[in-house]
Design a protein around this motif. Structure first.
Motif: not given
Length: 301
Positions: A252-273
Motif C-alpha cells: 500500500l505504501v509503495a503503491g501510493l508513494l511510488i506509483f500513485g495507486e490506492w485500492p478501492d473499497g471492495p479491494t481493501l475489504a477483501g484484503a482485510a477478510l
C-alpha cells in the motif's frame, strides 16, 4: 536488536523481509514499459543467482551431493517457481502492486488446504470454514464479471497455484537439503528459463535508470530471503509467520508513494477478510500444537 526477545527479533526480521520483497516487486514494476518482462527477469536473475551462489558457498550451505529423490523435488520446485514468476510479474506489470499483493495473501490458506488434500495433513472444520471465508475475500478483490475486473487478476491466481505447488514440494524435501541450495537452484532455473525466452524477443537497451532498478531488485530479493530465513530461525514460527501479512502494508505504501495507486473499497475489504482468516488459521494451528504437547509427553512416558 539487543535487549529484544527472540520472538520480537523474529517479528522485526520478518517485517524487514516483507519490505525487501515488496520493494523488489516495486523495482520490477518500475521497469514496465521500459524493458520487456523476460529481459528484465533474465538480467535480474544473473545478478541474483551469482549473489545467492556466493552467499551459499560463504555460509557452507551449498550441497550438491544429494540423493536423486531430493534433486527431483528440487527441480520440480524450481519449475513451479518459474511458472509463479512468469504469471506474478505479468500481473504486476499490468496491475496496481497492492491489488496483486492482496490476492497473494491467500497463500497460507491455499497451502493449508492443499496440504490437507494431497499430503493428508489434518485440517478441522474451523480452518476449512476460514479457508472458504478467505477465498470469498479473494473473489471480492478479483470481482469476476464486474466492470472493475482486470483479467490479469487471473494471472495472480495462477501464480498462487504455482507457489502452492512449490511450497508443497518443499515440505517433501528432507532436512538434509539446505534451504540455500534449493534457493540457488531456483534462481538459476528462473534465469535459464527466462534467458531462453528472451532469445525470441527484441532486446531493448538498458538505460541507467533501468540498470539501477535491476541492481536494487537483485539486492532486495537476496535481503528478503536472508531476513525471512533468519526470522524463522530466531523466533517461533507460529509467532513470526503472521508478520508475513505486513507485505500488504508495504505494498500500500509503495503503491501510493511510488506509483500513485490506492485500492478501492471492495479491494481493501477483501484484503482485510483474507488477512483476518489467515491470521485465524495461524492462531488455530498454534493452539492445536500447544494442545498436542501434553499428549506427546504422556505417550513418551
Amino acid at each position: 536488536m539487543a535487549g529484544l526477545s527472540d520472538n520480537a527479533r523474529g517479528a522485526l526480521l520478518m517485517i524487514g523481509s516483507m519490505a525487501a520483497f515488496t520493494f523488489n516487486d516495486a523495482c520490477m514494476k518500475g521497469l514496465a514499459g521500459e524493458l520487456p518482462l523476460v529481459q528484465a527477469v533474465f538480467l535480474r536473475g544473473i545478478a541474483t543467482t551469482a549473489l545467492m551462489y556466493l552467499l551459499a558457498r560463504w555460509l557452507g550451505r551449498l550441497r550438491l551431493d544429494l540423493p536423486a529423490r531430493e534433486w527431483r523435488l528440487i527441480l520440480l520446485r524450481a519449475l513451479a517457481d518459474i511458472g509463479a514468476t512468469a504469471f506474478f510479474l505479468t500481473a504486476l506489470f499490468n496491475m496496481p502492486i497492492a491489488n496483486v499483493t492482496a490476492i497473494l495473501q491467500a497463500l497460507p490458506l491455499t497451502v493449508t488446504l492443499a496440504g490437507a488434500l494431497f499430503l493428508g495433513e489434518a485440517v478441522g472444520w474451523r480452518r476449512l470454514a476460514a479457508i472458504l471465508v478467505g477465498f470469498t475475500g479473494v473473489l471480492i478483490i478479483v470481482r469476476p464479471g464486474f466492470s472493475g475486473f482486470n483479467a490479469y487478476s487471473l494471472h495472480v491466481l495462477v501464480a498462487v497455484g504455482f507457489v502452492t505447488v512449490r511450497d508443497l514440494v518443499a515440505r517433501r524435501l528432507s532436512p538434509q537439503v539446505p534451504s540455500l541450495t534449493a534457493a540457488v537452484v531456483n534462481a538459476a532455473a528462473i534465469t535459464v528459463g527466462f534467458g531462453i525466452a528472451s532469445a525470441f524477443i527484441d532486446w531493448v537497451p538498458v538505460t541507467g535508470r533501468a540498470g539501477l532498478l535491476l541492481a536494487t531488485a537483485s539486492v532486495l530479493i537476496i535481503g528478503g530471503y536472508l531476513f525471512s530465513v533468519s526470522a524463522m530461525r530466531v523466533g517461533e514460527i507460529a509467532v513470526v509467520a503472521p508478520f508475513r501479512y505486513t507485505s500488504l502494508l508495504w505494498a500500500l505504501v509503495a503503491g501510493l508513494l511510488i506509483f500513485g495507486e490506492w485500492p478501492d473499497g471492495p479491494t481493501l475489504a477483501g484484503a482485510a477478510l483474507v488477512v483476518a482468516t489467515g491470521l485465524y488459521t495461524f492462531r488455530r494451528e498454534r493452539r492445536l500444537k500447544r494442545g498436542e504437547r501434553p499428549k506427546a509427553a504422556v505417550d513418551k512416558g
